[in-house]
Motif scaffolding. Structure first.
Motif: not given
Length: 752
Positions: A699-708
């Motif tokens: 979820p951490a990598t996913a969160l960064a991608g969604y933030a982008g």
């Protein structure tokens, strides 16, 4: 066959209702529903015949056609029963009642009423009777229910009238006159053909649809109009006389014990009001698939019928000339309504949502092989090459065949019938021979998968012989390759046992869809017997498999269908090739279905039978929630469920809520795709997108991608829903639970 109308009372045994309420139902329970559907259909047909009595027509009067059909039924009752029980017949009756009620459109009324003449004509072919009837032609073609389509060579375009004659040898002759006065005639021996029949294979004579014949418990009649009690059984299969309605015009039904006694909500009274489909209000409109009758698409159907364009070469059996053709009136535009019973089980499209077969052997002919069996084929007469510049003169209805312990079963693959679309009439959409063969291939795989679960009555188990028709949707050629999943499927309460499906490449996807759509058929039949809930039809409820809000009846249909789907995937646990996907889909669908069942129990105005039904589903799902599931699959299922609900609220719910706290909906809401539900089925090996990282447990990598993604478009519901769910997965505390509960508070609202 009797001339005395009789009251019909159906009392469903408690154990059968309990089976169905649990989401399942063995053959005996489905047989009971089929018997009730038969009685309802005869009531509707009687209403239709009464209403058609005064309709002007250049054809034989409906009463005459009905007399012909009844005469055929005395010789071949099973074949005629199959014709009347065919899903397309139910679709025609319902459509005609809607037309007479002013809520549907179509071709001139007399032409659509002429479908009864075609039913009678088909019945006489089964019975080996000689008869002559006028029939409507559309661009020179006529569809014989459950058999196929005949084309009169060089006939006039538009809507015209032809004379149809049958012989004791099972032959059909069509004759008409052109505008210049010259005759045109064709003669053929109609028969269906397997979907995989090669060019040299003779057509296989049709048989009746599989109609289980297990006996049903029949209770005493409710008081009649005079107040005196009576008793009766459902009409026997040999009688085509509609059962007498009760004093209120309804078919009575109940669940024993008597505390469950109710009457059906949607059988029309003598006034002729049409019964609405049990599947709910019309759903998203889907245009009919393209189709044509190009001769080059029919390599396997080009031989069989005998044709001639000169009446002096092969005269019709009767010397009577066809009646004068009426001036072909303008065809009214057809209504594009579709009953959307099953919805959004696949990410790519809305999941909105023959007939009978009987041997065409001469009388007396061989004994009937029984429902659903394929008899020994009769030997057709000499066959000359058929077809001309207009296309093939005979297009047989194809069937999907499979073998059962009781013998071969043939299920119509209906690409020709005008009422196959489960709604308004549509033109033929003939499948290329290669596409028909692909249907048989995928169907064989689906049958094998369903057989792997063994017998039993639990949710998700289906005997394919219970299916009455499969209607191909959309594609007519084998190229380009079909997608792995089912893009569109549909069913209607008017057409019990039929299902419209876009062919997938995967047999597993087809097997799941067959289960899903048959669940809708069972619930629709129950809704014809019992008022299960008091629905105001307001679309305001969350359905985890839909992009839009639903009304209560649609919610109940979804819960019942997806409980069956959950059971289907539970039965796949022990299959190594399906184990990972099965664990995920089972965990997802049991969770989503239980959420909807809770909504129904707390929000719906359920009747006593309705509450018993929903509580039965709750018991099934509560038991399944205790079934251990692979932890990784369970996590992906919970994440996918949270993503769908979050995005649904972002796209549909407006803020602030109404004065009484009820949901308000965004004026700009619309359909949106849901690729995540199926994308999360397996763990990605090399994740690249934020969704894939979330499915992979990062979820951490996913969160960064969604933030982008939100930096580029702060109002993107897909990215925002992913960001909310990924953030909650990283920090499952109070601060992240509130956005999960009411994500619309974070979504920019449209101005004004």
């Amino acid at each position: 066959m009797t001339g005395e109308p009789r009251p019909a009372v159906f009392r469903m045994p408690e154990r059968l209702f309990a089976e169905l309420a649990a989401g399942g139902g063995a053959v005996e329970a489905v047989s009971f529903l089929a018997r009730a559907e038969r009685a309802r259909r005869l009531l509707l047909l009687r209403t239709l015949l009464d209403r058609l009595a005064g309709v002007p027509t250049p054809l034989a009067a409906p009463a005459e056609a009905w007399s012909v059909l009844k005469e055929a039924a005395e010789r071949v009752p099973e074949a005629v029963e199959g014709l009347l029980a065919a899903p397309a017949t139910g679709g025609w009756i319902a459509h005609m009642l809607r037309r007479l009620h002013g809520t549907a459109t179509g071709p001139p009324l007399w032409a659509e009423a002429g479908h009864l003449n075609l039913l009678a004509l088909t019945a006489t072919l089964h019975a080996g009777l000689e008869t002559t009837l006028e029939v409507p032609l559309t661009d020179g073609t006529v569809y014989l229910p459950a058999l196929g389509q005949a084309r009169l060579p060089q006939a006039e375009p538009g809507l015209t009238v032809a004379l149809a004659a049958t012989t004791s040898r099972g032959e059909l002759t069509l004759s008409a006159q052109r505008r210049d006065g010259s005759p045109t005639t064709m003669t053929c021996r109609p028969a269906t053909t397997p979907a995989t029949a090669p060019a040299t294979t003779r057509p296989v004579p049709p048989t009746g649809p599989p109609t289980p014949s297990a006996s049903a418990s029949v209770g005493p009649c409710a008081p009649s109009a005079s107040g005196s009690p009576g008793s009766s059984a459902p009409p026997e299969s040999g009688s085509l006389d509609p059962p007498a309605p009760s004093a209120s015009g309804c078919l009575r039904s109940s669940v024993s014990p008597a505390s469950g006694s109710v009457g059906p909500p949607s059988v029309p009274s003598a006034s002729g009001s049409p019964a609405p489909s049990a599947s709910g209000s019309p759903g998203p409109s889907v245009p009919p698939g393209p189709g044509s009758l190009a001769p080059s698409d029919e390599p396997s159907d080009a031989a069989g019928p005998v044709t001639t364009t000169d009446a002096s070469l092969r005269p019709a059996p009767t010397a009577a000339s066809p009646p004068a053709r009426p001036a072909p009136p303008e065809r009214a535009p057809t209504d594009a309504r579709r009953v959307s019973s099953a919805t959004a089980a696949t990410p790519s499209a809305v999941r909105p949502v023959t007939p009978a077969r009987g041997a065409t052997s001469p009388t007396p002919g061989p004994p009937s092989p029984g429902p659903g069996r394929v008899p020994e084929p009769h030997t057709p007469g000499p066959a000359a090459p058929a077809g001309d510049a207009d296309g093939p003169s005979w297009l047989p209805l194809r069937t999907l065949t499979h073998t059962t312990p009781a013998g071969p079963v043939a299920i119509p693959l209906d690409d020709l019938g005008p009422y196959r679309d489960l709604d308004d009439p549509v033109p033929p959409a003939r499948l290329h021979a290669g596409e028909a063969a692909e249907w048989q291939r995928v169907f064989d795989g689906a049958v094998a998968i369903l057989a792997g679960a063994g017998g039993g009555q639990g949710p998700g188990r289906l005997d394919p012989a219970l299916i009455r028709a499969v209607v191909p949707y959309g594609r007519t050629a084998p190229t380009p390759p079909a997608p792995p999943s089912v893009a569109v499927s549909a069913s209607s309460g008017d057409s019990f046992g039929a299902m419209l499906i876009s062919r997938p490449a995967s047999a597993l996807a087809l097997a799941e869809t067959l289960v899903h759509e048959f669940q809708h058929s069972k619930l629709a039949a129950l809704l014809h017997l019992f008022p299960l809930l008091d629905d105001d039809r307001e679309e305001r409820y969350y359905a985890p498999w839909r992009a839009d809000p639903r009304h209560l009846t649609g919610l109940l249909h979804g819960a019942y269908a997806f409980t069956g789907v959950a059971g289907f995937w539970r039965d796949r646990f022990e299959e190594p090739e399906h184990a990972e996907a099965a664990a995920y889909h089972f965990a997802l669908r049991r969770l989503q279905s239980r959420l909807v069942v809770r909504t129904l129990l707390t929000s719906a105005r359920l009747t006593p039978p309705g509450r018993r039904l929903v509580e039965g589903l709750a018991r099934t799902l509560d038991g399944w929630l205790r079934v251990p599931v692979d932890p990784a699959a369970l996590t992906r299922a919970r994440t996918a469920a949270a993503l769908h609900r979050t995005q649904w609220r972002l796209r549909n719910v407006a803020v602030p809520p109404g004065p009484d706290g009820t949901l308000r909906f965004r004026p700009d809401r619309g359909f949106w795709p849901d690729p995540r539900t199926h994308a999360f089925a397996t763990r990605p090996v090399a994740p690249r997108t934020p969704d894939e990282h979330l499915a992979a447990g990062d979820p951490a990598t996913a969160l960064a991608g969604y933030a982008g993604g939100l930096a580029r478009d702060p109002a993107d519901p897909h990215a925002l829903s992913g960001w909310i769910v990924a953030r909650a997965a990283l920090d499952p505390g109070h601060l992240t639970r509130r956005p999960l509960a009411r994500p619309e508070l974070l979504q920019p609202q449209p101005s004004g």
